[in-house]
Enzyme design. Structure first.
Site, PDB file in Angstrom:
ATOM      1  N   LYS A 114       0.830  -1.213   0.000  1.00 33.96           N
ATOM      2  CA  LYS A 114       0.000   0.000   0.000  1.00 33.96           C
ATOM      3  C   LYS A 114       0.861   1.257   0.000  1.00 33.96           C
ATOM      4  O   LYS A 114       0.621   2.177  -0.768  1.00 33.96           O
ATOM      5  CB  LYS A 114      -0.908   0.069   1.247  1.00 33.96           C
ATOM      6  CG  LYS A 114      -1.919  -1.036   1.370  1.00 33.96           C
ATOM      7  CD  LYS A 114      -2.913  -0.738   2.498  1.00 33.96           C
ATOM      8  CE  LYS A 114      -2.291  -0.635   3.871  1.00 33.96           C
ATOM      9  NZ  LYS A 114      -1.740  -1.909   4.367  1.00 33.96           N
ATOM     10  N   ARG A 139      -9.025   1.878   9.562  1.00 39.68           N
ATOM     11  CA  ARG A 139      -8.579   0.534   9.915  1.00 39.68           C
ATOM     12  C   ARG A 139      -9.642  -0.223  10.705  1.00 39.68           C
ATOM     13  O   ARG A 139      -9.442  -1.386  11.038  1.00 39.68           O
ATOM     14  CB  ARG A 139      -7.349   0.640  10.819  1.00 39.68           C
ATOM     15  CG  ARG A 139      -6.012   0.818  10.101  1.00 39.68           C
ATOM     16  CD  ARG A 139      -5.284  -0.419   9.959  1.00 39.68           C
ATOM     17  NE  ARG A 139      -3.894  -0.651  10.179  1.00 39.68           N
ATOM     18  CZ  ARG A 139      -2.836  -0.053   9.703  1.00 39.68           C
ATOM     19  NH1 ARG A 139      -2.925   1.064   9.037  1.00 39.68           N
ATOM     20  NH2 ARG A 139      -1.646  -0.531   9.914  1.00 39.68           N
ATOM     21  N   ARG A 198      11.353  -6.283   4.633  1.00 40.45           N
ATOM     22  CA  ARG A 198      11.496  -4.827   4.660  1.00 40.45           C
ATOM     23  C   ARG A 198      12.170  -4.355   5.938  1.00 40.45           C
ATOM     24  O   ARG A 198      12.702  -3.253   5.974  1.00 40.45           O
ATOM     25  CB  ARG A 198      10.172  -4.135   4.354  1.00 40.45           C
ATOM     26  CG  ARG A 198       9.240  -3.921   5.454  1.00 40.45           C
ATOM     27  CD  ARG A 198       7.899  -3.386   4.995  1.00 40.45           C
ATOM     28  NE  ARG A 198       6.964  -3.586   6.091  1.00 40.45           N
ATOM     29  CZ  ARG A 198       5.700  -3.266   6.083  1.00 40.45           C
ATOM     30  NH1 ARG A 198       5.163  -2.739   5.016  1.00 40.45           N
ATOM     31  NH2 ARG A 198       4.953  -3.478   7.140  1.00 40.45           N
ATOM     32  N   ARG A 244      11.395  -3.292   8.964  1.00 40.58           N
ATOM     33  CA  ARG A 244      11.000  -2.161   9.804  1.00 40.58           C
ATOM     34  C   ARG A 244      11.035  -2.597  11.256  1.00 40.58           C
ATOM     35  O   ARG A 244      10.981  -3.790  11.546  1.00 40.58           O
ATOM     36  CB  ARG A 244       9.586  -1.743   9.398  1.00 40.58           C
ATOM     37  CG  ARG A 244       9.356  -0.267   9.417  1.00 40.58           C
ATOM     38  CD  ARG A 244       8.067   0.060   8.715  1.00 40.58           C
ATOM     39  NE  ARG A 244       6.902  -0.456   9.451  1.00 40.58           N
ATOM     40  CZ  ARG A 244       5.666  -0.407   8.976  1.00 40.58           C
ATOM     41  NH1 ARG A 244       5.426   0.091   7.785  1.00 40.58           N
ATOM     42  NH2 ARG A 244       4.663  -0.870   9.698  1.00 40.58           N
ATOM     43  N   ARG A 275      -0.269  -8.303  13.608  1.00 40.52           N
ATOM     44  CA  ARG A 275      -0.819  -7.302  12.683  1.00 40.52           C
ATOM     45  C   ARG A 275      -1.764  -7.950  11.678  1.00 40.52           C
ATOM     46  O   ARG A 275      -2.789  -7.373  11.305  1.00 40.52           O
ATOM     47  CB  ARG A 275       0.310  -6.563  11.949  1.00 40.52           C
ATOM     48  CG  ARG A 275       1.148  -5.733  12.896  1.00 40.52           C
ATOM     49  CD  ARG A 275       1.450  -4.344  12.382  1.00 40.52           C
ATOM     50  NE  ARG A 275       2.127  -4.324  11.106  1.00 40.52           N
ATOM     51  CZ  ARG A 275       3.438  -4.506  10.946  1.00 40.52           C
ATOM     52  NH1 ARG A 275       4.214  -4.705  11.989  1.00 40.52           N
ATOM     53  NH2 ARG A 275       3.968  -4.457   9.756  1.00 40.52           N
TER      54      ARG A 275
END
Ligand code: AMP
Length: 184
Positions: free
Chosen positions: A14, A89, A128, A130, A141
Site C-alpha cells: 500500500k 482501519r 522490509r 522495519r 498485525r
C-alpha cells in the site's frame, strides 16, 4: 479529483503504491502509520502514547488517531485530492471518515483493495526490516487486520466504492493497474 483510500493487509505494498500514485497526481499521500512513526521518532506526546501499541502490532486507540486524521485532511494541500494509506482501519474510523468527508463536501472517493496472499505478505514484511516487522508482531498485525480492517471490504463494496487490484504482481504491473483504475 482523485481521492483514494488504500485498504489491504499489512505488507500488501500500500505504502509504495500510494506514494507512487500521489506523486503522479501531485496530491498528498497521507499515511497514518508514517505520521505515527514520525511522532515516535520526534518523541511527541502522541508518539509516546502510540509507541507501545505499534510495537505490539495493535491498533493505536481511535481517540488518538481520529483527531490526527481530521487535522491532516483540513490542511490546504488536501483540498485538491488525497490518497489515504492505512486509514480507516476499523468500523469506527470508517464512520468518522464518512461524516468528516460529508462535512468537507468530499464524499466522492474510491477504495482500493490490494489483494495479496498471506505467505507473500509475511515474506515481504520480513524483508522490509522495519522496527515493528518481527515475526510475532507481523502475526499480530495480520490478525488485527482480519478482525478489524477486513470487514471494511464488505462495507465499501456494499456502497459500490471498492475496486480490487491484484497486488501479487511486479511493482510496475500493480502501478499500471492502479493507474487504469484512477483513469476509469
Ligand atoms: P502501517 O504503517 O500502516 O502499517 O502502520 C503501522 C502501525 O501504526 C500499525 O501497526 C498501528 O499500530 C499504527 N496505525 C497506523 N494507522 C493506524 C490507524 N488508522 N489506526 C490505528 N493504528 C494505526
Amino acid at each position: 479529483m482523485t481521492r483514494l483510500i488504500f485498504l489491504g493487509p499489512p505488507g500488501a505494498g500500500k505504502g509504495t503504491q500510494a506514494l507512487r500514485l500521489a506523486e503522479l497526481s501531485q496530491i498528498p499521500h497521507i499515511s497514518t502509520g508514517e505520521i505515527l512513526r514520525d511522532c515516535v521518532s520526534q518523541k511527541t506526546l502522541l508518539g509516546q502514547q502510540a509507541q507501545g501499541y505499534m510495537e505490539r502490532g495493535e491498533l493505536v486507540p481511535d481517540e488518538l488517531i481520529l483527531e490526527m486524521v481530521r487535522e491532516r485532511l483540513l490542511q490546504s494541500d488536501a483540498q485538491n485530492g488525497w490518497i489515504l494509506d492505512g486509514f480507516p482501519r476499523n468500523a469506527t474510523q470508517a464512520t468518522f471518515l464518512d461524516l468528516l468527508l460529508q462535512k468537507l463536501d468530499q464524499s466522492s472517493y474510491r477504495v482500493i483493495n490490494l489483494d495479496v496472499p498471506d505467505p507473500i505478505l509475511v515474506e515481504r514484511m520480513l524483508n522490509r526490516g522495519r522496527k515493528d516487522d518481527t515475526e510475532e508482531t507481523i502475526r499480530r498485525r495480520l490478525e488485527v487486520y482480519r478482525e478489524q480492517t477486513a470487514p471494511l471490504i464488505d462495507y465499501y463494496s456494499e456502497q459500490q466504492l471498492l475496486v480490487s487490484v491484484d497486488g501479487n504482481q511486479s511493482m510496475e504491473s500493480v502501478t499500471a493497474a492502479l493507474k487504469q483504475v484512477m483513469e476509469s
